[in-house]
Structure formats: structure tokens, C-alpha cells
Design an enzyme around this catalytic site. Structure first.
Site, PDB file in Angstrom:
ATOM      1  N   GLY A 138       4.392   0.554   1.017  1.00  0.00           N
ATOM      2  CA  GLY A 138       5.708  -0.079   0.822  1.00  0.00           C
ATOM      3  C   GLY A 138       5.994  -0.252  -0.660  1.00  0.00           C
ATOM      4  O   GLY A 138       5.082  -0.199  -1.489  1.00  0.00           O
ATOM      5  N   TYR A 179       0.180 -17.965   8.479  1.00  0.00           N
ATOM      6  CA  TYR A 179       0.737 -19.111   9.185  1.00  0.00           C
ATOM      7  C   TYR A 179       2.147 -19.384   8.694  1.00  0.00           C
ATOM      8  O   TYR A 179       2.320 -19.920   7.605  1.00  0.00           O
ATOM      9  CB  TYR A 179      -0.165 -20.341   9.005  1.00  0.00           C
ATOM     10  CG  TYR A 179      -1.475 -20.180   9.743  1.00  0.00           C
ATOM     11  CD1 TYR A 179      -1.615 -20.620  11.050  1.00  0.00           C
ATOM     12  CD2 TYR A 179      -2.552 -19.521   9.144  1.00  0.00           C
ATOM     13  CE1 TYR A 179      -2.799 -20.428  11.753  1.00  0.00           C
ATOM     14  CE2 TYR A 179      -3.745 -19.326   9.839  1.00  0.00           C
ATOM     15  CZ  TYR A 179      -3.854 -19.783  11.133  1.00  0.00           C
ATOM     16  OH  TYR A 179      -5.020 -19.581  11.831  1.00  0.00           O
ATOM     17  N   PHE A 239       0.861  -1.195   0.000  1.00  0.00           N
ATOM     18  CA  PHE A 239       0.000   0.000   0.000  1.00  0.00           C
ATOM     19  C   PHE A 239       0.891   1.237   0.000  1.00  0.00           C
ATOM     20  O   PHE A 239       0.781   2.099  -0.857  1.00  0.00           O
ATOM     21  CB  PHE A 239      -0.938  -0.024   1.218  1.00  0.00           C
ATOM     22  CG  PHE A 239      -1.736   1.254   1.371  1.00  0.00           C
ATOM     23  CD1 PHE A 239      -2.467   1.769   0.311  1.00  0.00           C
ATOM     24  CD2 PHE A 239      -1.750   1.929   2.583  1.00  0.00           C
ATOM     25  CE1 PHE A 239      -3.199   2.943   0.457  1.00  0.00           C
ATOM     26  CE2 PHE A 239      -2.482   3.104   2.729  1.00  0.00           C
ATOM     27  CZ  PHE A 239      -3.205   3.606   1.664  1.00  0.00           C
ATOM     28  N   ASN A 243      -3.917 -10.656  14.469  1.00  0.00           N
ATOM     29  CA  ASN A 243      -3.391 -11.801  13.728  1.00  0.00           C
ATOM     30  C   ASN A 243      -1.925 -12.052  14.045  1.00  0.00           C
ATOM     31  O   ASN A 243      -1.494 -13.197  14.208  1.00  0.00           O
ATOM     32  CB  ASN A 243      -3.555 -11.580  12.221  1.00  0.00           C
ATOM     33  CG  ASN A 243      -4.982 -11.826  11.763  1.00  0.00           C
ATOM     34  OD1 ASN A 243      -5.737 -12.540  12.420  1.00  0.00           O
ATOM     35  ND2 ASN A 243      -5.359 -11.227  10.646  1.00  0.00           N
ATOM     36  N   TYR A 293      -5.740   6.247  13.148  1.00  0.00           N
ATOM     37  CA  TYR A 293      -4.353   5.847  13.392  1.00  0.00           C
ATOM     38  C   TYR A 293      -4.034   5.866  14.887  1.00  0.00           C
ATOM     39  O   TYR A 293      -3.569   4.875  15.448  1.00  0.00           O
ATOM     40  CB  TYR A 293      -3.413   6.784  12.636  1.00  0.00           C
ATOM     41  CG  TYR A 293      -1.961   6.404  12.707  1.00  0.00           C
ATOM     42  CD1 TYR A 293      -1.502   5.225  12.119  1.00  0.00           C
ATOM     43  CD2 TYR A 293      -1.028   7.220  13.344  1.00  0.00           C
ATOM     44  CE1 TYR A 293      -0.153   4.873  12.178  1.00  0.00           C
ATOM     45  CE2 TYR A 293       0.314   6.883  13.396  1.00  0.00           C
ATOM     46  CZ  TYR A 293       0.748   5.706  12.807  1.00  0.00           C
ATOM     47  OH  TYR A 293       2.080   5.364  12.860  1.00  0.00           O
TER      48      TYR A 293
HETATM   49  O1  LIG Z   1     -12.523 -15.332  21.060  1.00  0.00           O
HETATM   50  C1  LIG Z   1     -12.053 -15.933  22.010  1.00  0.00           C
HETATM   51  O2  LIG Z   1     -12.776 -16.328  22.941  1.00  0.00           O
HETATM   52  C2  LIG Z   1     -10.573 -16.278  22.042  1.00  0.00           C
HETATM   53  O3  LIG Z   1      -9.868 -15.383  21.180  1.00  0.00           O
HETATM   54  C3  LIG Z   1      -8.480 -15.640  21.087  1.00  0.00           C
HETATM   55  O4  LIG Z   1      -8.241 -16.925  20.565  1.00  0.00           O
HETATM   56  P1  LIG Z   1      -8.379 -17.230  19.017  1.00  0.00           P
HETATM   57  O5  LIG Z   1      -9.480 -16.443  18.419  1.00  0.00           O
HETATM   58  O6  LIG Z   1      -8.441 -18.710  18.910  1.00  0.00           O
HETATM   59  O7  LIG Z   1      -7.128 -16.666  18.301  1.00  0.00           O
HETATM   60  P2  LIG Z   1      -5.590 -16.484  18.672  1.00  0.00           P
HETATM   61  O8  LIG Z   1      -4.904 -17.790  18.747  1.00  0.00           O
HETATM   62  O9  LIG Z   1      -5.414 -15.561  19.815  1.00  0.00           O
HETATM   63  O10 LIG Z   1      -5.141 -15.757  17.341  1.00  0.00           O
HETATM   64  C4  LIG Z   1      -5.732 -14.539  16.919  1.00  0.00           C
HETATM   65  C5  LIG Z   1      -5.822 -14.540  15.422  1.00  0.00           C
HETATM   66  O11 LIG Z   1      -4.543 -14.654  14.892  1.00  0.00           O
HETATM   67  C6  LIG Z   1      -4.593 -15.338  13.670  1.00  0.00           C
HETATM   68  N1  LIG Z   1      -3.448 -16.261  13.587  1.00  0.00           N
HETATM   69  C7  LIG Z   1      -3.247 -17.195  14.535  1.00  0.00           C
HETATM   70  C8  LIG Z   1      -2.166 -18.034  14.451  1.00  0.00           C
HETATM   71  C9  LIG Z   1      -1.264 -17.907  13.384  1.00  0.00           C
HETATM   72  O12 LIG Z   1      -0.268 -18.647  13.247  1.00  0.00           O
HETATM   73  N2  LIG Z   1      -1.507 -16.967  12.473  1.00  0.00           N
HETATM   74  C10 LIG Z   1      -2.593 -16.124  12.543  1.00  0.00           C
HETATM   75  O13 LIG Z   1      -2.744 -15.277  11.670  1.00  0.00           O
HETATM   76  C11 LIG Z   1      -5.909 -16.062  13.576  1.00  0.00           C
HETATM   77  O14 LIG Z   1      -6.613 -15.534  12.469  1.00  0.00           O
HETATM   78  C12 LIG Z   1      -6.599 -15.715  14.851  1.00  0.00           C
HETATM   79  O15 LIG Z   1      -7.926 -15.314  14.592  1.00  0.00           O
HETATM   80  C13 LIG Z   1      -7.806 -15.568  22.456  1.00  0.00           C
HETATM   81  O16 LIG Z   1      -6.430 -15.904  22.361  1.00  0.00           O
HETATM   82  C14 LIG Z   1      -8.524 -16.486  23.406  1.00  0.00           C
HETATM   83  O17 LIG Z   1      -7.969 -16.361  24.682  1.00  0.00           O
HETATM   84  C15 LIG Z   1     -10.008 -16.104  23.421  1.00  0.00           C
HETATM   85  O18 LIG Z   1     -10.714 -16.958  24.311  1.00  0.00           O
END
Ligand SMILES: O=C(O)[C@H]1O[C@H](OP(=O)(O)OP(=O)(O)OC[C@H]2O[C@@H](n3ccc(=O)[nH]c3=O)[C@H](O)[C@@H]2O)[C@H](O)[C@@H](O)[C@@H]1O
EC number: 4.1.1.35
Length: 364
Positions: free
Chosen positions: A76, A102, A74, A137, A183
Site C-alpha cells: 500500500g 483494539y 508493504f 485478529n 497465498y
Molecule cells: O484458544 C481458544 O481456546 C479460544 O480462541 C479464541 O478466543 P481468543 O483467543 O480469546 O480470541 P478471540 O476473541 O477469538 O480473538 C482472536 C484474536 O483477535 C485479536 N483481537 C481481539 C479483539 C480485538 O478487539 N482485537 C484483536 O486484535 C486478539 O489478539 C485475539 O488473539 C476463540 O474465539 C475461542 O472460542 C477459543 O476457545
């Protein structure tokens, strides 16, 4: 002569040519330190093709790490990191952090966000998504792989400050519904998310509150004071009336990432200049005939901002070292080259829209 010998004789010059080509190929990269498996880290830089991110990419690559740059281009530019493309330690991914990612990494420098007012105001909702969903994320990624995350926060979290200078304990004075809110509040909630992930999920976080920075690879249409002044002075246009350099900033970021301070740390230059002084300095360095013009100020524009960097000094032993004029001269040289490029019609640097909307004016 046997047939094998004949073939060998014919192939020998070709082999030599291939070796030369291989050498010229490996030699085209800037020199990179060798790090043992133990010391070499897999580092993700979101916004790594941007102004600050690309300087950070250079440092971490030259230090011998494996660097993955994620950028949606955007603001960069591929050009900022093109000198690493093809290097075995380097990877460039065209990806928007608003979408999950991931990958396997040890450290995340989360810099992705438009940072100058015209860029972040161009599409405020996208700016909010980038700083909220994008940060969520990246924290989710950090949690999954056990990586440490450094958030590039901003002095904008202090808003239009009522205390001067600002130290890290100041909570700020931000208009939540003003034109800069997307922002300012976006970064404030990004900080909140960092500490929520730290407390609830044990993610290691670092938060750098970055003050105004300028230098090469800064966008010519960035819209902040230095780029505006230099561009206007170089083009002989009126100058429409503190800063520090990417090398100083990058050293501060790396030092913070590898330290054990999880609370926010200001990174900036406490040397204060009025805008008028600054305009006059740039005018004289560019040797420009531009005259200085005074216009009404923009809404919610902070009146005065100066970082209190005692914490960075005491805990990181960090402070900016590049003199202002040296930095300005380098930036002026960079912008002159960019303008020449434009004049030659080879490349016109403009921030790219994440999504074009019909009837919506571009900011440049
Ligand atoms: O909604 C909830 O109740 C939960 O939300 C999150 O858990 P979660 O949504 O499973 O997601 P996280 O593991 O915290 O990751 C956040 C976001 O990062 C993204 N992500 C995760 C892992 C990864 O390797 N890459 C990535 O882009 C996923 O899209 C994910 O939605 C919180 O960590 C939990 O404690 C909470 O209970």
C-alpha cells in the site's frame, strides 16, 4: 479612533485571510455526502492504502461514512489516500494486522494481504501470517465489537481449476506445497476462519472471491498481466506473454457487505480473453512497437480461469459494467503519469519490504 477600533481594523484583514485559508483547507477534499448519525457507519478497511482498498476508501468516504484505514505499507502507499488525510471522517493508522488491534467499528473490510504473485512470494511466511493471524485478529475484533466482517478472498482459492467456469460450489485444485500455496492456502484458511467464527461465535461474515482486477493505483511492479503488458508496451520492451475494474469491484464489495448473503460470492468479469488477445489489445491501445514474446510458463500458474457470477447477479443484482477498453485506457494513462514521475526522479513506486533480510534479492 479608539485603540479597540484600531486593533479591530488591523486584525480584520488577518481574520479574512484565516477564513480564506480555512475554506481552501476544507475545500481541498473530494465532496462528501452528509449522513445522519443513524446511517453513518464506522468502517475499518485493512489494506485501505492499497490498490483496491484505496478505491473502496474513496467510495465509503464519499458516501459519508467514517473510515479508518489500517495499512503496514508493504504494498500500500500513503499517496493512494493522501487526498483524505486531515478530513474529520478519515483516519490512517500505520499498523500490521498480524498484531492485535483494539478499535471501535461497525464494519470491517479485511483486504490486507499482498495480492500479486511477486509480492506474496517475496516473503511467503509473512503472507501466511497476514492471512491467518491477521484474519484471526480481525475476526477477534469483529467478535468483540459486534462488527460485520467482509473478507476479500480470491479466485486463487480455486487453484488451477479443473472445472470451467468456476462457481462458488467448486472446492478448487490447489497445490498445498507449491510456490503459490502461501497465498492460496492462506486465503482458504482465512475463509475457514470466517465460517468458524460465524458458527461458533455468531460473527456476521461476508466472503468475496475476487477475480483479477486492474486499474489506477495498481502497482507498476504488481507483476500481473495488465501491469506487465502496459509497462512493457510503454517502455518499448517485449510483451512477455479477464479482468475488471476497481469501480465495479468496489460496488460489488459494498453491495455484498450490506446484503444478507453469508456464503462466498464470486466477483469478477466472465468476459474471457486469451493472453495473446490481451497483449495485442494493449499493444494497439498504447500504440507500441513492442513485440510479443512467448516464454515458458511459471509453476502452478492457472491455465484458465473464468468466474461464474450468476450468484452475484441473482442475489446482489451485480455485474461489471465498465468496458474493458475504457478501463485499459485509464490504467495506461495512470501508468504513463507514474513513469513520468519516475523519469523526473520525484517518486519511485516500489513495494516496500515488511522486513528486509540480508542477502535476499528484492523482487523488483
Ligand atoms: O484458544 C481458544 O481456546 C479460544 O480462541 C479464541 O478466543 P481468543 O483467543 O480469546 O480470541 P478471540 O476473541 O477469538 O480473538 C482472536 C484474536 O483477535 C485479536 N483481537 C481481539 C479483539 C480485538 O478487539 N482485537 C484483536 O486484535 C486478539 O489478539 C485475539 O488473539 C476463540 O474465539 C475461542 O472460542 C477459543 O476457545
Amino acid at each position: 479612533m479608539k485603540i479597540e477600533q484600531k486593533i479591530d481594523a488591523a486584525v480584520a484583514p488577518l481574520r479574512e485571510k484565516i477564513r480564506e485559508l480555512e475554506l481552501s483547507f476544507t475545500q481541498k477534499y473530494p465532496p462528501v455526502k452528509f449522513l445522519s448519525e443513524k446511517d453513518r457507519k464506522r468502517i475499518l478497511i485493512t489494506g485501505g492504502a492499497g490498490f483496491v482498498g484505496s478505491h473502496l476508501t474513496d467510495k465509503l468516504m464519499m458516501d459519508g461514512h467514517e473510515v479508518t484505514v489500517v495499512d503496514n505499507f508493504f504494498t500500500g502507499r500513503k499517496r493512494n489516500v493522501e487526498h483524505w488525510i486531515g478530513h474529520e471522517n478519515f483516519e490512517l493508522i500505520n499498523h500490521d494486522v498480524v498484531e492485535p488491534l483494539y478499535i471501535e467499528v461497525d464494519q470491517i473490510y479485511h483486504l490486507a494481504s499482498p495480492a500479486s504473485p511477486p509480492n506474496y512470494m517475496y516473503n511467503p511466511i509473512k503472507t501466511l501470517k497476514t492471512n491467518t493471524i491477521g484474519t484471526l485478529n480481525m475476526l477477534g475484533l469483529a467478535k468483540r465489537v459486534g462488527a460485520r466482517l467482509l473478507l476479500a478472498s480470491t479466485s486463487e482459492v480455486y487453484g488451477d481449476p479443473e472445472v470451467h467456469p468456476q462457481n462458488e460450489d467448486y472446492w478448487g485444485h490447489v497445490n498445498p506445497i507449491g510456490p503459490r500455496a502461501c497465498y492460496d492456502e492462506g486465503k482458504r484458511v482465512a475463509e475457514t476462519m470466517c465460517y468458524a467464527y460465524m458458527k461458533q461465535e455468531g460473527v456476521e461474515v461476508r466472503v468475496a472471491r475476487i477475480f483479477n482486477t486492474f486499474g489506477s493505483r495498481m502497482h507498476m511492479n504488481d507483476g500481473r498481466v495488465v501491469s506487465n503488458f502496459i509497462l512493457q508496451a510503454l517502455q518499448g520492451e517485449p510483451l512477455t506473454v479477464f479482468l475488471f475494474l476497481p469501480s465495479d469491484l468496489v460496488n460489488g464489495l459494498v453491495s455484498l457487505m450490506n446484503n444478507n448473503i453469508s456464503s462466498p460470492v464470486n466477483l469478477g468479469n466472465p468476459e474471457e480473453h486469451t493472453i495473446l488477445e490481451f497483449a495485442q489489445l494493449i499493444k494497439s491501445l498504447v500504440v507500441s512497437r513492442s513485440h510479443i514474446q512467448f516464454l515458458p510458463e511459471a509453476q502452478d500458474d492457472p491455465q484458465r480461469r473464468r468466474p461464474d457470477i450468476r450468484k452475484a447477479k441473482m442475489l446482489l443484482g451485480w455485474e461489471p459494467v465498465v468496458p474493458l477498453e475504457e478501463g485499459l485506457n485509464k490504467t495506461i494513462q495512470y501508468f504513463s503519469r507514474e513513469l513520468e514521475h519516475q523519469a523526473n526522479n520525484q517518486y519511485v513506486p516500489k513495494p516496500k519490504a515488511a522486513r528486509m533480510k540480508k542477502g535476499r534479492p528484492r523482487h523488483n
